[in-house]
Every structure is written in structure tokens, then in C-alpha cells.
Design an enzyme around this catalytic site. Structure first.
Site, PDB file in Angstrom:
ATOM      1  N   SER A 194       0.833  -1.207   0.000  1.00  0.00           N
ATOM      2  CA  SER A 194       0.000   0.000   0.000  1.00  0.00           C
ATOM      3  C   SER A 194       0.865   1.254   0.000  1.00  0.00           C
ATOM      4  O   SER A 194       0.499   2.271  -0.571  1.00  0.00           O
ATOM      5  CB  SER A 194      -0.952   0.007   1.196  1.00  0.00           C
ATOM      6  OG  SER A 194      -0.242   0.012   2.404  1.00  0.00           O
ATOM      7  N   GLU A 195       2.073   1.158   0.597  1.00  0.00           N
ATOM      8  CA  GLU A 195       2.959   2.323   0.628  1.00  0.00           C
ATOM      9  C   GLU A 195       4.426   1.911   0.578  1.00  0.00           C
ATOM     10  O   GLU A 195       4.813   0.923   1.205  1.00  0.00           O
ATOM     11  CB  GLU A 195       2.735   3.094   1.924  1.00  0.00           C
ATOM     12  CG  GLU A 195       2.534   4.563   1.734  1.00  0.00           C
ATOM     13  CD  GLU A 195       1.133   4.886   1.282  1.00  0.00           C
ATOM     14  OE1 GLU A 195       1.029   5.763   0.397  1.00  0.00           O
ATOM     15  OE2 GLU A 195       0.178   4.304   1.788  1.00  0.00           O
ATOM     16  N   THR A 196       5.206   2.673  -0.176  1.00  0.00           N
ATOM     17  CA  THR A 196       6.664   2.575  -0.115  1.00  0.00           C
ATOM     18  C   THR A 196       7.200   3.934   0.317  1.00  0.00           C
ATOM     19  O   THR A 196       6.839   4.965  -0.257  1.00  0.00           O
ATOM     20  CB  THR A 196       7.260   2.177  -1.477  1.00  0.00           C
ATOM     21  OG1 THR A 196       6.769   0.875  -1.833  1.00  0.00           O
ATOM     22  CG2 THR A 196       8.780   2.143  -1.431  1.00  0.00           C
ATOM     23  N   VAL A 231       1.554  10.217  -2.321  1.00  0.00           N
ATOM     24  CA  VAL A 231       0.496  10.694  -1.426  1.00  0.00           C
ATOM     25  C   VAL A 231       1.073  11.725  -0.454  1.00  0.00           C
ATOM     26  O   VAL A 231       2.268  11.713  -0.151  1.00  0.00           O
ATOM     27  CB  VAL A 231      -0.162   9.529  -0.647  1.00  0.00           C
ATOM     28  CG1 VAL A 231      -0.962   8.636  -1.587  1.00  0.00           C
ATOM     29  CG2 VAL A 231       0.866   8.718   0.116  1.00  0.00           C
TER      30      VAL A 231
END
Length: 288
Positions: A45-47, A76
Site C-alpha cells: 500500500s505504501e513505499t 500521497v
């Protein structure tokens, strides 16, 4: 080129639960397009990308770093769990010697500190405002069908819609709710919603004592159908539930399949401390 990369499960102390984030340590500048390519490759979902701000900086000794967050689809402006993960890599793997770390981000300066077994994030606190049902009726129907909605709020700063379900529902109802988040994209006609929070008041006498409120979070607009545990959503939930419950210290649980717990403390400076535990599950190098 080799870039150290780690996978950290955030808001949990058990591997393979909580919310996983990839963390990359950038010794040197990285081409702009490679940030997104790496995040898409990691497919979490996030790096998070931690970068040095000055030539003489050191991941072990410096206290201030640049930090950016990318989903597989886009950059984001704020990500809580990947900030927790970034701090964990610096504190636990790089053995950073500072008591407080500062990250320069698109949401301003964020601070992280270690308190016993938790890492505490100092995040912005986002207010919510009453939202007219008619404007988002189709989206609500896509999310919860005919379930009873007790309150509806909107956070303009984060573009998150907060949907509070009736207090009559148990936690299990929220956990078992089948949500087809891909349908949100066609149901959301206003263009102002980029994240949907479902939330429920905790039951002090129920089976799961101790949690003040529960939530689930969906962000198909950023390519995330459901996020397992979401720090940025709790920067919105904290202000709402503090107002509703008359409390500044709260314990929250996000009821995704992986699940995660967040300790919340509203500060006197209009910000919020959100604390969580971590489990580091992968260490390696990107090679290209």
C-alpha cells in the site's frame, strides 16, 4: 545501483499482521520516475523513501531526513504507517542515536520518538464537518448498503469521508462487512472524496473491551481498495471521537483482515500523537 530496502509491519508486534510498508534508504538522489517504479514493483500500500537532506548527513547520527510516500499508483501527501515504518528502520536497523527524528514531508515536519515498545508519531490533527447525505448518497450505498448510518462527516484537508455506523452494531458487523471498494469510483460524483472511513463506537462491556472506537479504511482513488491500518485516517478519527467521547487519550483498533492497534493522545498544540508497535519482516537490496 543498489538501494537498501526493508518491509516493516506497522501498528502490530506480530509479523504478517498490521500494515506492511516498504522502506528505501537513499544514500544518493534518485531519479524522479524511479520512486514510482519502485513503489509499483514493491506493490505494497505504501513505499517510503528516506533521503539525506545535506551532504554530510548520516542515517545513524543525523536527526532530520526527507521522507516521501508512494502507493503503487501515485505519490500521497501523508502516510502514518509508512512513517512509523521509516522511523523503525532508522531506530532499530540503523541504530540511530537520536531520541527524536524529524521528517520533512509534503505534510510539513513530522516527528517520531521511541517510548518503551512503541514508536510515537506527532501528526497533524484534522477536523471534520457535517456532510449532507444527498451529496454522497450513492457512495454510502456502495459502501454499506442499507446499514444505519449514525453520523456523516467530511475532512476537507484530507478529502476523507467519515461514515459512523449506528451504535447498535457490534465490532463483528464492521469486520464481516463485504465492501466492494472498486465500485466507489463510479459512485463518487463530487470529486471531493479520496478516502472513505467506516467507524463504530467501542463497546466498553463487549467482548473486545478497551477499544474506544473501531474503523476500516478504503482508498481506491489511490489504488488501495482497503488499507489494513491507517495512521492518516486516525489523524481524522482522533478529532471526531475525542469530541464525541470527551476524551484526549484513546485506544483504537482497525478491523481489517490483518488488524492493528493505535494509541492516541491529543496534544495541546492542535496535533495528535499516534503510537504503534512494529515488526521488521524483510531486509534486502533493490538491484538495478
Amino acid at each position: 545501483m543498489q538501494i537498501p530496502v526493508f518491509t516493516v509491519d506497522a501498528f502490530t508486534n506480530r509479523p504478517f499482521s498490521g500494515n506492511p510498508a516498504a522502506v528505501c534508504l537513499l544514500e544518493n538522489d534518485l531519479d524522479e520516475d524511479l520512486h514510482q517504479k519502485i513503489a509499483t514493483e514493491m506493490n505494497l500500500s505504501e513505499t517510503a523513501f528516506i533521503r539525506k537532506l545535506h551532504p554530510g548527513d548520516d542515517f545513524t547520527k543525523s536527526s532530520c531526513f526527507g521522507l516521501r510516500w508512494f502507493t503503487p499508483a501515485s505519490e500521497v501527501p501523508l502516510c502514518g504507517h509508512a512513517t512509523l515504518a521509516a522511523a523503525a528502520v532508522l531506530f532499530h536497523i540503523q541504530k540511530n542515536t537520536n531520541s527524536v527524528l524529524t521528517f520533512v514531508t509534503l505534510s510539513g515536519e513530522l516527528k517520531a520518538r521511541q517510548v518503551e515498545h512503541h514508536i510515537v508519531l506527532d501528526l497533524p490533527l484534522y477536523l471534520t464537518y457535517p456532510q449532507v447525505l444527498q451529496e454522497v448518497e450513492e457512495l454510502i450505498k456502495a459502501a454499506v448498503g442499507d446499514m444505519i448510518v449514525q453520523d456523516l462527516r467530511y475532512s476537507p484537508d484530507t478529502k476523507k469521508l467519515l461514515v459512523r455506523l449506528s451504535d447498535a452494531y457490534e465490532r463483528s458487523v464492521l469486520e464481516e462487512l463485504q465492501v466492494s471498494a472498486q465500485h466507489f469510483l463510479s459512485a463518487e460524483k463530487t470529486g471531493k472524496v479520496k478516502g472513505l472511513i467506516l467507524t463504530l463506537k467501542g463497546n466498553p462491556s463487549g467482548k473486545h473491551k478497551g477499544h474506544d472506537f473501531y474503523s476500516r479504511y478504503f482508498a481506491p482513488w489511490y489504488g488501495i481498495l482497503e488499507d489494513p491500518v491507517t495512521g492518516s485516517a486516525h489523524a481524522v478519527l482522533s478529532s471526531y471521537w475525542s469530541e464525541q467521547l470527551g476524551k484526549k487519550e484513546m485506544l483504537a483498533f482497525q478491523c481489517s483482515r490483518r488488524g492493528g492497534e493505535l494509541k492516541i493522545s491529543l496534544r495541546n498544540d492542535g496535533r495528535v500523537d499516534i503510537a504503534g508497535q512494529i515488526a521488521i519482516v524483510l531486509k534486502g537490496n533493490l538491484t538495478f
